[in-house]
Design a protein around this motif. Structure first.
Motif, mmCIF file in Angstrom:
data_model
loop_
_atom_site.group_PDB
_atom_site.id
_atom_site.type_symbol
_atom_site.label_atom_id
_atom_site.label_comp_id
_atom_site.label_asym_id
_atom_site.label_seq_id
_atom_site.Cartn_x
_atom_site.Cartn_y
_atom_site.Cartn_z
ATOM 1 N N GLN A 89 -6.008 6.677 -9.237
ATOM 2 C CA GLN A 89 -4.687 6.713 -8.606
ATOM 3 C C GLN A 89 -3.758 7.533 -9.507
ATOM 4 O OE1 GLN A 89 -2.157 3.225 -9.107
ATOM 5 N NE2 GLN A 89 -2.012 3.076 -6.870
ATOM 6 N N PRO A 90 -3.430 8.759 -9.088
ATOM 7 C CA PRO A 90 -2.559 9.588 -9.940
ATOM 8 C C PRO A 90 -1.205 8.913 -10.141
ATOM 9 C CG PRO A 90 -3.468 10.870 -8.117
ATOM 10 C CD PRO A 90 -3.770 9.439 -7.824
ATOM 11 N N PRO A 142 -2.644 -0.138 5.017
ATOM 12 C CA PRO A 142 -3.601 0.040 3.911
ATOM 13 C C PRO A 142 -4.295 1.388 4.002
ATOM 14 C CG PRO A 142 -4.362 -1.660 5.450
ATOM 15 C CD PRO A 142 -3.027 -1.188 5.943
ATOM 16 N N GLY A 143 -4.657 1.959 2.869
ATOM 17 C CA GLY A 143 -5.448 3.175 2.852
ATOM 18 C C GLY A 143 -6.852 2.887 3.356
ATOM 19 N N PRO A 183 0.829 -1.207 0.000
ATOM 20 C CA PRO A 183 0.000 0.000 0.000
ATOM 21 C C PRO A 183 0.864 1.258 0.000
ATOM 22 C CG PRO A 183 -0.615 -1.467 1.822
ATOM 23 C CD PRO A 183 0.640 -2.019 1.210
ATOM 24 N N ALA A 184 0.242 2.382 -0.374
ATOM 25 C CA ALA A 184 1.000 3.628 -0.565
ATOM 26 C C ALA A 184 1.239 4.378 0.734
ATOM 27 C CB ALA A 184 0.252 4.527 -1.537
ATOM 28 N N TRP A 185 0.732 3.869 1.844
ATOM 29 C CA TRP A 185 0.806 4.638 3.096
ATOM 30 C C TRP A 185 1.706 3.921 4.097
ATOM 31 C CZ3 TRP A 185 -1.708 9.115 2.331
ATOM 32 C CH2 TRP A 185 -2.693 9.139 1.328
ATOM 33 N N ALA A 186 2.333 4.717 4.987
ATOM 34 C CA ALA A 186 3.195 4.117 6.009
ATOM 35 C C ALA A 186 2.923 4.771 7.358
ATOM 36 C CB ALA A 186 4.662 4.301 5.635
ATOM 37 N N ASP A 187 3.023 3.965 8.430
ATOM 38 C CA ASP A 187 2.815 4.518 9.770
ATOM 39 C C ASP A 187 4.120 5.119 10.291
ATOM 40 O OD1 ASP A 187 4.381 2.418 10.638
ATOM 41 O OD2 ASP A 187 2.709 1.224 11.414
ATOM 42 N N ALA A 188 4.090 5.553 11.554
ATOM 43 C CA ALA A 188 5.245 6.265 12.113
ATOM 44 C C ALA A 188 6.489 5.386 12.162
ATOM 45 C CB ALA A 188 4.895 6.776 13.512
ATOM 46 N N ARG A 189 6.291 4.048 12.251
ATOM 47 C CA ARG A 189 7.453 3.146 12.288
ATOM 48 C C ARG A 189 7.972 2.826 10.888
ATOM 49 N NH1 ARG A 189 4.953 -1.809 15.327
ATOM 50 N NH2 ARG A 189 3.305 -1.226 13.875
ATOM 51 N N ASP A 203 -4.492 7.052 -2.921
ATOM 52 C CA ASP A 203 -3.039 6.868 -2.817
ATOM 53 C C ASP A 203 -2.262 8.160 -2.986
ATOM 54 O OD1 ASP A 203 -3.586 4.266 -2.400
ATOM 55 O OD2 ASP A 203 -2.876 3.537 -4.342
ATOM 56 N N ALA A 204 -2.920 9.283 -2.785
ATOM 57 C CA ALA A 204 -2.234 10.576 -2.862
ATOM 58 C C ALA A 204 -2.885 11.479 -1.829
ATOM 59 C CB ALA A 204 -2.373 11.185 -4.255
ATOM 60 N N GLU A 205 -2.116 12.407 -1.342
ATOM 61 C CA GLU A 205 -2.653 13.355 -0.375
ATOM 62 C C GLU A 205 -3.791 14.138 -1.020
ATOM 63 O OE1 GLU A 205 -0.998 17.156 2.089
ATOM 64 O OE2 GLU A 205 0.478 15.735 1.314
ATOM 65 N N ALA A 206 -4.867 14.355 -0.272
ATOM 66 C CA ALA A 206 -6.002 15.102 -0.807
ATOM 67 C C ALA A 206 -5.543 16.471 -1.262
ATOM 68 C CB ALA A 206 -7.095 15.226 0.243
#
Lengths: 386, 386
Positions: free
Chosen positions: A381-382, A24-25, A13-19, A348-351
């Motif tokens: 998905q841009p 997943p989005g 997925p395109a997102w990651a947590d603090a670690r 998968d992109a910032e709003a």
């Protein structure tokens, strides 16, 4: 038995947590992750699929529409058998080791670190052969049906000494799937670990990189296999975006649902098809009973649509919308090679970052959950900026 | 068809009317309208009524009007045509009176937005406008629906958020002195640009408030007009235009074809062109919509609307003042009442009695656009001196 693997595909997925773990989005679940991984195999490989085995520890639901959505989205025959298996890394490797040619094994980890992998059994350059199976009962991590989180028996030494060590046995593992990287380094110095996933997706990610002895571990259980050769792997992994602390809607509310209308729309909406008039060739999305061009009634057949698109107009909703996470962008996009457009959420992109003219892809996502029912459709998905 | 005139027009102050039920609002607007008739009118002189209401509150709409106004002996019909309901109800009544079937008709509009909790109101209203399978689940809220048009227009013609803000500044300036307006205060360009973002490119001050309200007109056939007034306002043209309902199927989002079609019909019926209009009430649910609508109504050429704003041509004192009442933006927007409140304002303008009087106004135009930008209604009025 030696099983040949014809094709591999992995998806992060395109997102990651603090670690730094992928998450997943808000519009992704086991179903969309499975489709994302399998789509990477390409149309030619998918055309040979005659059976699907999905392995995950964390299914979206025990009763729902997983098989129907996956088959529609991948364009497979609706009669294709789909088997959903509960399990972690050993279960995925086990499924691969008993896969007949034409079987597509998909492993999905929807929790951080989130990943999905797809492996198609069939003539190819990669071979796997069962080496060993070890099974001890050390259920340090458990989850009762209905629990919303794992229960963890708080004794890491017990897990390591009586679980992982025995599961790894004396084997000279080349790569370990199912354990955190740090523990692999301590337990099997010199072995590689799969950093991107620790459950069902891990063995498929391991196959993509590592020939040798692959050991897949979960609690006190392991399955190991000798891996030889290699096949190309389609890897989809965008540069990770930081995920907001929560995807929850600011105001809870139920978006009204009509399962009847969703069901009628499903083949076009999930299979990504337009109506095409047999009489005049006019296409409509969504399909319609009366052709607007020639007036023909019931003259439309469903035809597959391209999945690349470009933004025609786009807006960003920043006010809180009951029942929706936000902010979110919505775009009307031109579907490549057609005169059709569709309205799609930007994913998968910032709003607020998508612009008119931006190219991208239409990807299957869970666009909403209404009355507890996941609602699948295509999001825009841009293309990643290089 | 015989000529038809407005002989009375009235409304209640718009606002968050938690202290009034919809039946109270309807009765008060009816009373205000009857009282506005110069020579008086008895309720039993009314031959039929049309009720403009978008979202039903407190039950069966047509019966509610008959009951609240004591009009139980005449036919009552509810008209629902999204935010164009008010001017469209007037069109329906005009056909009956013009055709000679009814001598006097009541056209009353209302909506009560604030009678349900915020989130249920939200999705109830969304459901009146969206396809359940294809766009409802995406969260295409009303400002986003209009913003998709305005964003495309801004892209094509280089209009800016400052141009949108000019509409807000102008309309709030007008509404500040209107005792019937919901938001009776002025705003500055800086305030509009700095307001919290709702849906880009609309900030909070680019958007209408959620208002309750009611408004009505009484129309009469030429043969009986003299009984009620010596200064009638003639309904010279009406039109209602449609467009495709899904944004993805609209050919050109930089336009509002429904408005252009409605205006064409209304001007043809009136036998005049847009250059004759002295004052207009234009649907400014969002600032950019008023701007784009100048072009659809023929007040200027394609792409020239921002210039009209820059030159102050649509301010009071300009060439063609628009929304002297404050528009929806300041006066408020209870959808069913909006078109009839516009006609109430123009009734006063054409009789020289308006709070923000446009000097010498003889011809006037009222305009609504609504739903998924798929319907518009236009009314052309001529004053007693035209």
């Amino acid at each position: 038995m030696i099983v040949q693997i014809a094709a591999l595909s992995t998806y992060l997925p395109a997102w990651a947590d603090a670690r730094g773990h992928r998450v997943p989005g808000p519009d992704e679940d086991v179903t969309t992750l499975a489709v994302a991984a399998a789509t990477g195999l390409g149309a030619d490989a998918l055309a040979t699929v005659d059976r699907i085995v999905l392995v995950t520890r964390r299914p979206d639901a025990t009763l729902g529409t997983f098989p129907e959505i996956v088959l529609q989205a991948l364009g497979l025959d609706p009669g294709t058998p789909v088997e959903e298996r509960l399990g972690g890394a050993p279960a995925t490797l086990d499924a691969l080791l008993s896969a007949a040619p034409g079987t597509l094994v998909i492993g999905v980890d929807p929790q951080a670190p989130a990943a999905a992998g797809a492996a198609l059994a069939g003539p190819g350059g990669l071979s796997i052969e069962r080496a060993d199976t070890v099974r001890h009962s050390v259920p340090v991590r458990s989850r009762a049906a209905g629990d919303t989180a794992d229960r963890v028996y708080d004794d890491p030494r017990l897990l390591r000494e009586r679980g992982w060590k025995r599961a790894l046995g004396g084997a000279d593992a080349t790569v370990v799937a199912g354990l955190p990287v740090r523990d692999v380094g301590k337990l099997v110095p010199g072995a590689d670990a799969v950093a991107e996933a620790v459950e069902a997706a891990a063995p498929i990610l391991a196959l993509a990189h590592h020939p040798g002895l692959l050991v897949a571990v979960e609690n006190g259980h392991s399955v190991s296999a000798q891996v030889t050769g290699s096949v190309p792997c389609a890897a989809t992994a965008r540069t990770p975006n930081p995920a907001p602390p929560t995807w929850e809607p600011r105001t809870p509310a139920e978006i009204p649902a009509s399962l009847a209308s969703y069901e009628r729309a499903l083949e076009a909406k999930v299979g990504w098809k337009a109506g095409e008039c047999r009489e005049c060739g006019e296409r409509s999305l969504p399909p319609r009973a009366r052709c607007l061009s020639c007036g023909g009634m019931e003259t439309q057949d469903l035809v597959a649509l391209p999945r690349s698109a470009a933004v025609y107009s786009v807006v960003t909703v920043r006010a809180p919308v009951p029942g929706k996470h936000g902010p979110y962008s919505l775009a009307v996009v031109d579907i490549a090679g057609t005169s059709l457009r569709t309205l799609a959420a930007v994913t998968d992109a910032e709003a607020g970052t998508a612009r008119i003219g931006d190219p991208g892809a239409l990807v299957l996502r869970r666009v909403a959950v209404r009355a507890g029912i996941p609602d699948y459709g295509y999001a825009f998905q841009p293309e990643e900026q290089s | 068809m015989r000529d038809v005139a407005i002989v009375g027009a009235g409304m209640i102050p718009f606002g968050e009317l938690f202290d009034q039920g919809i039946k109270d609002m309807v009765a008060r607007a009816f009373d205000a309208t009857l009282s506005s008739v110069d020579k008086g009118m008895r309720p039993d002189e009314i031959g039929a009524a049309w009720f403009s209401e978008v979202q039903s509150v407190d039950g069966f709409p047509a019966g509610l009007l008959a009951d609240a106004c004591g009009l139980g002996d005449i036919p009552v019909t509810r008209v629902e045509n999204a935010c164009a309901s008010g001017n469209d109800a007037l069109r329906n009544a005009l056909y009956a009176v013009g055709g000679g079937y009814v001598d006097v008709a009541l056209v009353l509009g209302t909506d009560k937005v604030r009678d349900t909790s915020a989130s249920s109101t939200f999705w109830d209203w969304m459901g009146t406008n969206r396809d359940s399978a294809w766009d409802l689940p995406l969260g295409l809220i009303s400002p986003a629906s209009f913003a998709l048009h305005v964003a495309r227009y801004m892209h094509e013609f280089g209009a800016t958020r400052e141009h949108l803000a000019m509409v807000a500044v102008k309309n709030h300036h007008n509404g500040a002195t209107n005792p019937y307006a919901h938001l009776r205060y002025e705003v500055t360009m800086e305030q509009v640009l700095a307001a919290p973002m709702v849906v880009e490119p609309f900030g909070l001050l680019d958007c209408v408030p959620q208002s309750d309200g009611a408004a009505a007109v009484l129309i009469a056939g030429r043969d009986v007009v003299d009984r009620y007034t010596d200064r009638p306002v003639w309904v010279r043209g009406v039109g209602t235009g449609m467009d495709r309902v899904l944004h993805a199927e609209k050919a050109d989002l930089s336009r509002f074809p429904a408005t252009a079609k409605a205006a064409k019909q209304a001007f043809a019926m009136a036998g005049i062109g847009p250059e004759r209009i002295d004052v207009a009430e234009v649907h400014d649910c969002f600032t950019g919509v008023e701007m784009m609508t100048y072009e659809e109504l023929g007040f200027c050429g394609r792409g020239e609307a921002p210039r009209l704003l820059e030159r102050g041509e649509t301010s009071i004192g300009g060439r063609l003042p628009v929304n002297p009442s404050g528009g929806l933006k300041s006066k408020g927007h209870p959808p069913g009442a909006t078109g009839l409140a516009q006609c109430t304002e123009l009734f006063e303008q054409l009789r020289g009695e308006a709070v923000n009087q446009v000097d010498g106004a003889r011809w006037a135009l009222a305009h609504n656009v609504g739903g998924p930008t798929a319907v518009a209604a236009v009314t052309v009025l001529a004053g007693p001196d035209a």
